[in-house]
Design a protein around this motif. Structure first.
Motif, PDB file in Angstrom:
ATOM      1  N   PRO A 178      49.721  52.545  24.764  1.00 42.44           N
ATOM      2  CA  PRO A 178      49.510  52.011  23.760  1.00 42.44           C
ATOM      3  C   PRO A 178      49.114  50.648  23.974  1.00 42.44           C
ATOM      4  CG  PRO A 178      51.846  52.316  25.566  1.00 42.44           C
ATOM      5  CD  PRO A 178      50.489  53.092  25.426  1.00 42.44           C
ATOM      6  N   ASP A 179      49.329  50.197  24.542  1.00 40.94           N
ATOM      7  CA  ASP A 179      48.748  48.298  25.366  1.00 40.94           C
ATOM      8  C   ASP A 179      47.177  48.562  24.866  1.00 40.94           C
ATOM      9  OD1 ASP A 179      51.438  48.601  24.756  1.00 40.94           O
ATOM     10  OD2 ASP A 179      51.851  48.653  26.943  1.00 40.94           O
ATOM     11  N   LEU A 180      47.003  49.127  25.536  1.00 38.99           N
ATOM     12  CA  LEU A 180      44.877  48.976  25.722  1.00 38.99           C
ATOM     13  C   LEU A 180      44.312  48.207  24.063  1.00 38.99           C
ATOM     14  CD1 LEU A 180      43.567  48.816  27.422  1.00 38.99           C
ATOM     15  CD2 LEU A 180      42.537  51.787  27.668  1.00 38.99           C
ATOM     16  N   MET A 181      44.684  48.857  23.301  1.00 38.86           N
ATOM     17  CA  MET A 181      43.729  48.806  21.482  1.00 38.86           C
ATOM     18  C   MET A 181      44.142  49.617  20.632  1.00 38.86           C
ATOM     19  SD  MET A 181      39.504  49.897  22.055  1.00 38.86           S
ATOM     20  CE  MET A 181      39.588  51.958  22.460  1.00 38.86           C
ATOM     21  N   ASP A 182      44.043  49.259  19.280  1.00 38.29           N
ATOM     22  CA  ASP A 182      43.969  49.496  18.725  1.00 38.29           C
ATOM     23  C   ASP A 182      43.975  50.834  17.723  1.00 38.29           C
ATOM     24  OD1 ASP A 182      45.869  48.756  15.656  1.00 38.29           O
ATOM     25  OD2 ASP A 182      44.141  49.501  15.410  1.00 38.29           O
ATOM     26  N   LEU A 183      45.184  51.100  17.734  1.00 43.92           N
ATOM     27  CA  LEU A 183      44.458  52.537  17.068  1.00 43.92           C
ATOM     28  C   LEU A 183      43.362  53.158  16.209  1.00 43.92           C
ATOM     29  CD1 LEU A 183      45.281  56.113  16.721  1.00 43.92           C
ATOM     30  CD2 LEU A 183      46.619  55.490  14.237  1.00 43.92           C
ATOM     31  N   LYS A 184      42.808  52.241  15.581  1.00 48.87           N
ATOM     32  CA  LYS A 184      41.294  52.025  14.678  1.00 48.87           C
ATOM     33  C   LYS A 184      40.657  52.272  15.770  1.00 48.87           C
ATOM     34  CE  LYS A 184      42.560  50.988  10.328  1.00 48.87           C
ATOM     35  NZ  LYS A 184      44.028  50.859  10.581  1.00 48.87           N
ATOM     36  N   TRP A 185      40.708  51.198  16.686  1.00 48.63           N
ATOM     37  CA  TRP A 185      39.177  51.078  17.457  1.00 48.63           C
ATOM     38  C   TRP A 185      39.194  52.539  18.390  1.00 48.63           C
ATOM     39  CZ3 TRP A 185      35.989  48.111  16.447  1.00 48.63           C
ATOM     40  CH2 TRP A 185      36.016  47.298  15.470  1.00 48.63           C
ATOM     41  N   TRP A 186      40.576  53.144  18.718  1.00 50.85           N
ATOM     42  CA  TRP A 186      40.125  54.267  19.494  1.00 50.85           C
ATOM     43  C   TRP A 186      39.960  55.179  18.675  1.00 50.85           C
ATOM     44  CZ3 TRP A 186      41.254  55.421  24.470  1.00 50.85           C
ATOM     45  CH2 TRP A 186      42.269  54.370  24.996  1.00 50.85           C
ATOM     46  N   ALA A 187      39.592  55.174  17.891  1.00 51.17           N
ATOM     47  CA  ALA A 187      39.322  56.069  16.591  1.00 51.17           C
ATOM     48  C   ALA A 187      38.215  56.118  16.855  1.00 51.17           C
ATOM     49  CB  ALA A 187      39.858  56.019  15.169  1.00 51.17           C
ATOM     50  N   VAL A 188      37.005  54.677  16.293  1.00 49.87           N
ATOM     51  CA  VAL A 188      36.083  54.342  16.486  1.00 49.87           C
ATOM     52  C   VAL A 188      35.151  55.210  17.984  1.00 49.87           C
ATOM     53  CG1 VAL A 188      33.875  52.096  16.919  1.00 49.87           C
ATOM     54  CG2 VAL A 188      36.173  52.098  14.970  1.00 49.87           C
ATOM     55  N   LEU A 189      36.135  54.434  18.868  1.00 46.76           N
ATOM     56  CA  LEU A 189      35.237  54.860  20.355  1.00 46.76           C
ATOM     57  C   LEU A 189      35.240  56.873  20.342  1.00 46.76           C
ATOM     58  CD1 LEU A 189      34.878  54.116  23.550  1.00 46.76           C
ATOM     59  CD2 LEU A 189      37.420  54.632  23.361  1.00 46.76           C
ATOM     60  N   CYS A 190      36.031  57.551  19.642  1.00 42.91           N
ATOM     61  CA  CYS A 190      36.123  58.622  19.545  1.00 42.91           C
ATOM     62  C   CYS A 190      35.125  59.012  18.845  1.00 42.91           C
ATOM     63  CB  CYS A 190      37.170  59.409  19.309  1.00 42.91           C
ATOM     64  SG  CYS A 190      38.502  59.344  20.444  1.00 42.91           S
ATOM     65  N   GLY A 191      34.449  58.523  18.005  1.00 43.30           N
ATOM     66  CA  GLY A 191      33.564  59.458  17.247  1.00 43.30           C
ATOM     67  C   GLY A 191      31.908  58.619  18.064  1.00 43.30           C
ATOM     68  N   LEU A 192      32.272  57.225  18.536  1.00 40.34           N
ATOM     69  CA  LEU A 192      30.708  56.901  19.613  1.00 40.34           C
ATOM     70  C   LEU A 192      30.672  58.174  20.494  1.00 40.34           C
ATOM     71  CD1 LEU A 192      31.181  53.114  18.815  1.00 40.34           C
ATOM     72  CD2 LEU A 192      29.535  54.820  17.435  1.00 40.34           C
ATOM     73  N   VAL A 193      31.394  58.507  21.102  1.00 45.01           N
ATOM     74  CA  VAL A 193      31.518  58.900  22.395  1.00 45.01           C
ATOM     75  C   VAL A 193      31.111  60.247  21.486  1.00 45.01           C
ATOM     76  CG1 VAL A 193      33.005  60.756  23.643  1.00 45.01           C
ATOM     77  CG2 VAL A 193      33.662  57.962  23.425  1.00 45.01           C
ATOM     78  N   GLY A 194      31.570  61.160  20.735  1.00 46.12           N
ATOM     79  CA  GLY A 194      31.127  62.621  20.209  1.00 46.12           C
ATOM     80  C   GLY A 194      29.581  62.453  20.143  1.00 46.12           C
ATOM     81  N   LEU A 195      29.411  60.638  19.136  1.00 46.38           N
ATOM     82  CA  LEU A 195      28.169  60.706  19.060  1.00 46.38           C
ATOM     83  C   LEU A 195      26.951  60.865  19.878  1.00 46.38           C
ATOM     84  CD1 LEU A 195      25.302  60.152  16.914  1.00 46.38           C
ATOM     85  CD2 LEU A 195      26.367  57.851  17.110  1.00 46.38           C
ATOM     86  N   VAL A 196      27.039  60.114  20.954  1.00 44.32           N
ATOM     87  CA  VAL A 196      26.403  60.108  22.383  1.00 44.32           C
ATOM     88  C   VAL A 196      26.438  60.995  22.482  1.00 44.32           C
ATOM     89  CG1 VAL A 196      26.266  58.973  24.591  1.00 44.32           C
ATOM     90  CG2 VAL A 196      26.834  58.091  22.180  1.00 44.32           C
ATOM     91  N   PHE A 197      27.290  61.755  23.179  1.00 43.15           N
ATOM     92  CA  PHE A 197      27.395  63.309  23.805  1.00 43.15           C
ATOM     93  C   PHE A 197      26.326  64.607  23.149  1.00 43.15           C
ATOM     94  CE2 PHE A 197      29.402  67.562  24.272  1.00 43.15           C
ATOM     95  CZ  PHE A 197      28.959  68.142  25.578  1.00 43.15           C
ATOM     96  N   VAL A 198      26.893  64.530  22.359  1.00 38.22           N
ATOM     97  CA  VAL A 198      25.794  66.169  21.336  1.00 38.22           C
ATOM     98  C   VAL A 198      24.809  65.378  20.808  1.00 38.22           C
ATOM     99  CG1 VAL A 198      25.950  66.308  18.368  1.00 38.22           C
ATOM    100  CG2 VAL A 198      28.298  66.570  20.078  1.00 38.22           C
TER     101      VAL A 198
END
Length: 428
Positions: A130-150
């Motif tokens: 909860p104290d690491l990042m804002d929700l929107k930045w978690w969302a950005v990170l998930c999208g970028l990780v998905g992009l790089v992985f695929v």
């Protein structure tokens, strides 16, 4: 044809048919991918809410829903293997209207879905840290990780990661179902079709919603990417499909048990949408402790992230096939679709424009268009599969029988009703 090939070049014309392959558990894979991709956080919430409102009464609807998805995915896979042609090839043969619909759908749907998938994957991470990042930045990170992985992995690695995440989903949900101590007598009674007052829409949603997305259409592309390219793989494909959706059925039933025992008995209501799963995490923490709540959030993340990377991969394959018919240079014949410029262009479309949408309110007009074309996709899929698999486009041996036609017709009618309801609920 080498059965170890894991790329779909789109060049196989299905002319050479090998002897039938023996169905084997060790060969399954694409079915797990399509089932996991189709079941997202929204489906979990819908199942939990159905359980919280009606207990075990609608269990029969969840079972029928799995049978419907088995029929749809089997039909898509059978088309690819029996004809040696892709599903988009089939749609294109039905007339230009299918191309127009798919082109609009895949662009608008991908734009909005990308933001939704990133947000859904971010919610459990934000709750776990909860104290690491804002929700929107978690969302950005998930999208970028998905992009790089695929972007950097072929189908074989993608399938292994999806299978691992499905294992996490399965273990967590079955553990929760056991932990809430289900009443098995009531559960068996729920297999008898009953419609309590006010349950019609929840029933239709359970039958049509769980695992019901464009990824069902992507199943044939994953079958080809696995190296299954002709009718000799038909038995293998059918086993793969059934195992996958039986697994999904257990997954869905487990969540209905949680809703019935944990929420229905206590009269607790969840918020609609993915945030309802955060409410469930709080309830689990109060009832069973922090460790169980955190385990649930891990399962929540696995559920959401499989949908994200599954769409990033599967719908990009479909888009690359679409583009190859009109701009062959972007997806040249004989080139693996996963490495084509069209595939990677759609990956970028799924990632970067939706990141901008995360920081904006969704434009009213976009919501309407997304809702309308999205509502029409499942009826479009069911009815075009009936058309294709009863026509001379399909070899006689592999055309629909009475059972297949019946299941696809039921699916088509169900999705038309759901389509009308979804369109009516849009904020016109």
């Amino acid at each position: 044809m080498a059965d170890t090939t894991a790329e779909d070049t789109g060049s196989d014309n299905g002319a050479t048919i090998s002897p039938p392959r023996k169905a084997s558990w060790r060969l399954i894979g694409p079915g797990i991918v399509v089932a996991a991709t189709g079941v997202g956080a929204g489906d979990l919430v819908a199942t939990l809410i159905a359980g919280s409102k009606f207990g075990y009464t609608l269990l029969w609807a969840a079972v029928i829903g799995c049978l419907v998805k088995i029929s749809l995915a089997e039909a898509a896979g059978r088309w690819h293997l029996a004809t040696g042609r892709t599903l988009f090839d089939g749609w294109r043969s039905l007339g230009a209207w299918t191309t127009v619909y798919f082109a609009v759908y895949v662009v608008v749907w991908g734009f909005v879905y990308g933001a939704a998938a990133m947000s859904s994957s971010a919610l459990p991470l934000a709750a776990l840290f909860p104290d690491l990042m804002d929700l929107k930045w978690w969302a950005v990170l998930c999208g970028l990780v998905g992009l790089v992985f695929v972007w950097f992995n072929r189908y074989a690695v993608f399938e292994k990661v999806m299978t691992l995440l499905v294992g996490v989903m399965f273990v967590v949900t079955v553990y929760l179902a056991v932990r809430v101590t289900p009443h098995l007598g009531d559960a068996f009674a729920g297999l008898v079709p009953v419609l309590p007052d006010g349950s019609l829409l929840y029933t239709l949603g359970l039958i049509g919603g769980v695992g019901g997305t464009i990824t069902l259409a992507a199943y044939g592309y994953w079958v080809n990417a696995k190296g299954w390219r002709d009718a000799s793989w038909m038995k293998v494909m059918r086993l793969d499909n059934r195992v996958a959706y039986i697994t999904t059925g257990i997954f869905v039933v487990a969540m209905l048990f949680v809703g019935a025992e944990l929420l229905h008995s206590a009269g607790i209501a969840l918020a609609k949408g993915d945030k309802g799963l955060l409410d469930l995490g709080d309830i689990l923490a109060d009832r069973y402790g922090t460790a169980t709540a955190k385990l649930f959030l891990v399962g929540f993340f696995a559920t959401s992230f499989t949908s994200l990377i599954g769409v990033w991969h599967g719908v990009s394959l479909m888009f690359a096939d679409f583009v190859s018919h009109y701009r062959p240079a972007l997806a040249p014949p004989g080139t693996a679709r996963e490495k084509s410029r069209a595939f990677r262009a759609y990956l970028l479309w799924l990632t970067f424009p939706p990141i901008a949408l995360l920081f904006l309110d969704q434009p009213f007009g976009l919501v309407i268009v997304y809702g309308v074309i999205g509502a029409f996709f499942m009826p479009f899929l069911a009815l075009t599969l009936i058309w294709l698999l009863n026509s001379s486009r399909t070899p006689a041996q592999w055309r629909n029988g009475l059972l297949s036609n019946g299941m696809l017709a039921v699916a088509g009618l169900l999705f038309i009703v759901l389509c009308v309801q979804q369109v009516r609920e849009l904020p016109w």
